[in-house]
Design a protein around this motif. Structure first.
Motif, PDB file in Angstrom:
ATOM      1  N   PRO A 203       0.811  -1.222   0.000  1.00 31.85           N
ATOM      2  CA  PRO A 203       0.000   0.000   0.000  1.00 31.85           C
ATOM      3  C   PRO A 203       0.843   1.269   0.000  1.00 31.85           C
ATOM      4  N   LEU A 204       1.987   1.226   0.654  1.00 30.96           N
ATOM      5  CA  LEU A 204       2.855   2.398   0.672  1.00 30.96           C
ATOM      6  C   LEU A 204       3.516   2.620  -0.687  1.00 30.96           C
ATOM      7  N   ALA A 205       3.890   1.522  -1.346  1.00 34.93           N
ATOM      8  CA  ALA A 205       4.476   1.653  -2.673  1.00 34.93           C
ATOM      9  C   ALA A 205       3.447   2.189  -3.658  1.00 34.93           C
ATOM     10  N   ASN A 206       2.212   1.693  -3.572  1.00 35.28           N
ATOM     11  CA  ASN A 206       1.151   2.188  -4.446  1.00 35.28           C
ATOM     12  C   ASN A 206       0.901   3.672  -4.223  1.00 35.28           C
ATOM     13  N   ARG A 207       0.868   4.069  -2.953  1.00 37.09           N
ATOM     14  CA  ARG A 207       0.624   5.474  -2.629  1.00 37.09           C
ATOM     15  C   ARG A 207       1.751   6.358  -3.155  1.00 37.09           C
ATOM     16  N   GLU A 233      10.903   8.454  -1.070  1.00 43.96           N
ATOM     17  CA  GLU A 233      12.013   8.437  -0.126  1.00 43.96           C
ATOM     18  C   GLU A 233      11.568   7.895   1.230  1.00 43.96           C
ATOM     19  N   ASN A 234      10.376   8.255   1.650  1.00 44.72           N
ATOM     20  CA  ASN A 234       9.861   7.725   2.918  1.00 44.72           C
ATOM     21  C   ASN A 234       9.619   6.220   2.833  1.00 44.72           C
ATOM     22  N   TYR A 235       9.148   5.777   1.692  1.00 41.32           N
ATOM     23  CA  TYR A 235       8.896   4.344   1.515  1.00 41.32           C
ATOM     24  C   TYR A 235      10.187   3.530   1.611  1.00 41.32           C
ATOM     25  N   ALA A 236      11.284   4.115   1.171  1.00 39.64           N
ATOM     26  CA  ALA A 236      12.557   3.391   1.154  1.00 39.64           C
ATOM     27  C   ALA A 236      12.996   2.923   2.538  1.00 39.64           C
ATOM     28  N   ASP A 240       7.699  -2.267   4.943  1.00 36.61           N
ATOM     29  CA  ASP A 240       7.246  -2.983   3.761  1.00 36.61           C
ATOM     30  C   ASP A 240       8.386  -3.247   2.771  1.00 36.61           C
ATOM     31  N   VAL A 241       9.363  -2.355   2.702  1.00 39.96           N
ATOM     32  CA  VAL A 241      10.504  -2.592   1.823  1.00 39.96           C
ATOM     33  C   VAL A 241      11.260  -3.840   2.272  1.00 39.96           C
ATOM     34  N   VAL A 242      11.497  -3.937   3.565  1.00 40.33           N
ATOM     35  CA  VAL A 242      12.182  -5.108   4.118  1.00 40.33           C
ATOM     36  C   VAL A 242      11.368  -6.370   3.880  1.00 40.33           C
ATOM     37  N   GLU A 243      10.055  -6.281   4.092  1.00 42.72           N
ATOM     38  CA  GLU A 243       9.178  -7.434   3.888  1.00 42.72           C
ATOM     39  C   GLU A 243       9.198  -7.879   2.429  1.00 42.72           C
ATOM     40  N   GLY A 244       9.188  -6.924   1.503  1.00 42.96           N
ATOM     41  CA  GLY A 244       9.224  -7.264   0.086  1.00 42.96           C
ATOM     42  C   GLY A 244      10.492  -8.009  -0.285  1.00 42.96           C
ATOM     43  N   GLU A 250      12.678 -15.525   0.127  1.00 43.22           N
ATOM     44  CA  GLU A 250      12.081 -16.736   0.699  1.00 43.22           C
ATOM     45  C   GLU A 250      11.018 -17.353  -0.205  1.00 43.22           C
ATOM     46  N   LYS A 251      10.821 -16.744  -1.369  1.00 43.03           N
ATOM     47  CA  LYS A 251       9.860 -17.254  -2.367  1.00 43.03           C
ATOM     48  C   LYS A 251       8.473 -17.471  -1.769  1.00 43.03           C
ATOM     49  N   ARG A 252       7.953 -16.421  -1.133  1.00 45.79           N
ATOM     50  CA  ARG A 252       6.630 -16.480  -0.525  1.00 45.79           C
ATOM     51  C   ARG A 252       5.877 -15.184  -0.826  1.00 45.79           C
ATOM     52  N   LYS A 253       4.588 -15.186  -0.542  1.00 42.32           N
ATOM     53  CA  LYS A 253       3.765 -14.000  -0.739  1.00 42.32           C
ATOM     54  C   LYS A 253       4.047 -12.979   0.367  1.00 42.32           C
ATOM     55  N   PRO A 254       4.282 -11.719   0.035  1.00 46.55           N
ATOM     56  CA  PRO A 254       4.556 -10.712   1.074  1.00 46.55           C
ATOM     57  C   PRO A 254       3.348 -10.513   1.990  1.00 46.55           C
ATOM     58  N   GLU A 255       3.627 -10.183   3.222  1.00 47.77           N
ATOM     59  CA  GLU A 255       2.591  -9.828   4.179  1.00 47.77           C
ATOM     60  C   GLU A 255       2.779  -8.357   4.545  1.00 47.77           C
ATOM     61  N   TRP A 256       2.118  -7.514   3.796  1.00 44.38           N
ATOM     62  CA  TRP A 256       2.310  -6.070   3.942  1.00 44.38           C
ATOM     63  C   TRP A 256       1.703  -5.568   5.237  1.00 44.38           C
ATOM     64  N   LYS A 257       2.349  -4.560   5.822  1.00 40.49           N
ATOM     65  CA  LYS A 257       1.869  -3.942   7.059  1.00 40.49           C
ATOM     66  C   LYS A 257       1.378  -2.513   6.811  1.00 40.49           C
ATOM     67  N   GLY A 258       1.804  -1.945   5.721  1.00 46.20           N
ATOM     68  CA  GLY A 258       1.429  -0.560   5.441  1.00 46.20           C
ATOM     69  C   GLY A 258       2.160   0.415   6.338  1.00 46.20           C
ATOM     70  N   ARG A 259       3.361   0.039   6.735  1.00 46.95           N
ATOM     71  CA  ARG A 259       4.184   0.945   7.552  1.00 46.95           C
ATOM     72  C   ARG A 259       5.670   0.661   7.328  1.00 46.95           C
TER      73      ARG A 259
END
Length: 259
Positions: A203-207, A233-236, A240-244, A250-259
């Motif tokens: 969601p942060l990347a989309n925003r 720059e804030n998204y970086a 969520d960047v770390v999760e992505g 780990e070849k899995r679906k991300p679990e986004w937190k929106g923070r």
């Protein structure tokens, strides 16, 4: 569900739903609805649990035929007509989250503009888009014509503006105005499918992406490429960047937190 002056507002997971609910008047925007829409957009921007919004309308005949000109309640702030995005007669209000419009029947004048405020449009086969203003001898606050000429080929947009002729859904798809055309009975499920696809991204990347794209849309490419975007720059430095990255490794679906 919250019902605000013929506008229904509710959330399902990370998806906010804004639904025009005045079908007997073809969902024409009254003054109270105008204010209710503004409040809905502000809540969507404010609430971090909302990642995407869907704008729809009750009834089979019309998505929205624009402003209510029947002599009813006057608009007060005049900020929300056009989806709370155009700033007709007032300050510009930008929706920061992705917006999907589900359009059926007539989308005319300000209703057409409401649809064009969306990032993705799903249209029913019976949808008709139109600018009836000049045909009725009316031209005033004209955010709708500015959007139409930017979202359609120049002469196609000008023909709609100068003749008042309506564009059917199949032509809207041909000219890239809408993303998908479906049978009327499938409109709601199609919009939900698009919302799910959008919500599966960060969601942060989309925003940040939406901000970057739209804030430099009217600038030369060289200016856009040279611009530093605070949202990116804030998204970086977000979780969520770390999760992505971890999900990719780990070849899995991300679990986004929106923070």
């Amino acid at each position: 569900m919250i019902i605000m002056s013929n506008v229904d507002f509710y959330c399902e997971g990370h998806v906010a739903h804004v639904r025009l609910n005045r079908p007997k008047s073809l969902n024409a925007i009254s003054g109270d609805m105008d204010q209710a829409l503004l409040e809905a957009w502000e809540e969507i921007n404010r609430n971090p649990e909302i990642w995407v919004a869907v704008l729809s309308a009750e009834g089979d005949r019309a998505f929205c035929v624009g402003a209510d000109v029947s002599g009813g309640t006057e608009r007060q702030s005049r900020m929300a007509l056009g989806g709370g995005l155009t700033g007709i007669g007032g300050p510009l209000v930008k929706l920061e989250k992705p917006l999907i419009a589900a359009v059926q029947g007539y989308a005319l004048g300000g209703g057409f503009e409401l649809a064009m405020c969306a990032d993705i449009i799903v249209a029913a086969e019976n949808a008709q888009f139109g600018l009836p203003e000049t045909k009725a001898g009316i031209i005033g606050e004209c955010g709708v014509v500015h959007r139409a000429i930017r979202q359609l080929p120049h002469r196609i947009g000008m023909a709609m503006i100068l003749t008042g002729d309506r564009m059917p859904a199949k032509d809207a798809l041909h000219y890239g105005l809408v993303n998908e055309v479906v049978e009327p009975a499938e409109l709601e499920s199609a919009a939900a499918r698009w919302a799910e696809k959008v919500a599966s991204a960060s969601p942060l990347a989309n925003r940040a992406a939406k901000d970057a794209v739209l804030s430099r849309l009217g600038y030369p490419l060289e200016v856009a490429l040279a611009t530093r975007f605070e949202t990116i720059e804030n998204y970086a430095s977000s979780e969520d960047v770390v999760e992505g990255r971890n999900a990719f490794v780990e070849k899995r679906k991300p679990e986004w937190k929106g923070r």
